[in-house]
Design a protein around this motif. Structure first.
Motif, short mmCIF file in Angstrom:
data_model
loop_
_atom_site.label_atom_id
_atom_site.label_comp_id
_atom_site.label_asym_id
_atom_site.label_seq_id
_atom_site.Cartn_x
_atom_site.Cartn_y
_atom_site.Cartn_z
N LYS A 1 0.84 -1.20 0.00
CA LYS A 1 0.00 0.00 0.00
C LYS A 1 0.87 1.26 0.00
CE LYS A 1 -4.49 -1.62 1.33
NZ LYS A 1 -5.13 -1.13 0.11
N ARG A 2 1.98 1.17 0.74
CA ARG A 2 2.89 2.32 0.75
C ARG A 2 3.49 2.52 -0.65
NH1 ARG A 2 5.42 1.63 5.69
NH2 ARG A 2 3.96 3.06 6.64
N GLY B 1 0.96 4.03 -3.07
CA GLY B 1 1.03 5.48 -2.84
C GLY B 1 -0.20 6.30 -3.18
N PRO C 1 -3.89 7.97 -2.59
CA PRO C 1 -4.54 8.41 -1.35
C PRO C 1 -5.34 7.30 -0.67
CG PRO C 1 -4.74 10.12 -3.00
CD PRO C 1 -4.13 8.94 -3.69
N ASP D 1 -4.82 4.21 -0.66
CA ASP D 1 -3.92 3.24 -0.01
C ASP D 1 -3.32 3.84 1.25
OD1 ASP D 1 -3.95 1.05 -1.98
OD2 ASP D 1 -3.12 2.58 -3.30
N LEU D 2 -2.92 5.10 1.14
CA LEU D 2 -2.22 5.74 2.26
C LEU D 2 -3.14 5.93 3.48
CD1 LEU D 2 -0.09 8.35 0.29
CD2 LEU D 2 0.58 6.08 1.10
N LEU E 1 -3.22 3.03 5.93
CA LEU E 1 -2.01 2.62 6.65
C LEU E 1 -2.08 2.73 8.18
CD1 LEU E 1 0.82 3.87 4.25
CD2 LEU E 1 0.01 1.54 4.63
#
Lengths: 167, 74
Positions: A137-138, A141, A143, A145-146, A149
């Motif tokens: 997910k990082r 990148g 939005p 996915d972020l 986190l």
């Protein structure tokens, strides 16, 4: 209106005994995340017998490429799957994304390593390790996915604490 | 262990990932609720929610801006 759009594709993969690892938002949900997703992403084995089974499974639900004009010819068979890598399908039972590689993690074998086995709807599935899911997910990148986190990292830490207590 | 898990999410230790998630705005009570379910129950819940949202979208009919003194009919 389609129903069980996550369960039904999972059952399909189970029924055809597809070698794959659940990744993406559904993997996050299985680990306990409350983030919503409306398609199933899996990282699949690119071994020839698996591609053949996958093609047969996808044909059974009339899979076609998502956001591709209907008139464009697409032959859904093992050879096509072999020539490509990542595919996004719409099917009669829900959307299904097939990934030959997961950014930030690697190919099927890399994703499978350290994965978790869970039973869902009578079938055994591999689910990407939460640490690798966070890395993916990082790396993605985006939005969406972020924002997943912080919760995933909290779940990961809670799992680590639980494992410490049990050992 | 259940109480330790509850404590971790409901009263996150300072500097923990849960504290950072809470600070970020994650509702950890919902996360804890999810963790009490089995993986299969989590998928069923997700499917049920997706279906609910789809039904809601299908049923929406926009009437127009709400008048300040309008009565709401349910």
């Amino acid at each position: 209106m389609l129903s069980n759009i996550i369960e039904a594709p999972l059952r399909l993969l189970g029924e055809y005994d597809i070698k794959c690892v659940i990744v993406g938002g559904v993997a996050a949900a299985i680990h306990g995340s409350t983030m919503l997703t409306n398609d199933l992403d899996v990282c699949y084995s690119r071994e020839a017998p698996n591609l053949q089974k996958l093609a047969t499974a996808l044909q059974s639900v009339h899979a076609r490429l998502r956001n591709v004009p209907e008139h464009l010819r697409f032959i859904l068979d093992a050879e096509t799957l072999k020539r490509g890598l990542n595919f996004t399908f719409v099917t009669d039972i829900g959307d299904l994304d097939l990934l030959g590689e997961v950014r930030g993690v690697g190919n099927y074998e890399d994703v499978l390593a350290d994965s978790l086995t869970v039973e869902l709807f009578g079938y055994h599935f591999s689910v990407i390790d939460i640490g690798k899911l966070i890395a993916a997910k990082r790396a993605a990148g985006r939005p969406k996915d972020l924002i997943a986190l912080p919760e995933l990292e909290a779940i990961q830490e809670a799992q680590a604490l639980k494992n410490q207590t049990q050992s | 262990m259940a109480t330790e898990l509850e404590s971790y999410f409901l009263n996150p230790p300072a500097g923990s990932a849960a504290a950072r998630a809470a600070e970020f705005g994650t509702d950890l009570t919902l996360t804890l609720e999810n963790l009490r379910l089995t993986p299969e129950e989590r998928i069923r819940k997700l499917d049920s929610f997706i279906e609910g949202v789809a039904k809601l979208k299908a049923s929406v009919r926009v009437i127009g801006p709400t008048e300040p003194n309008a009565k709401q009919h349910h």
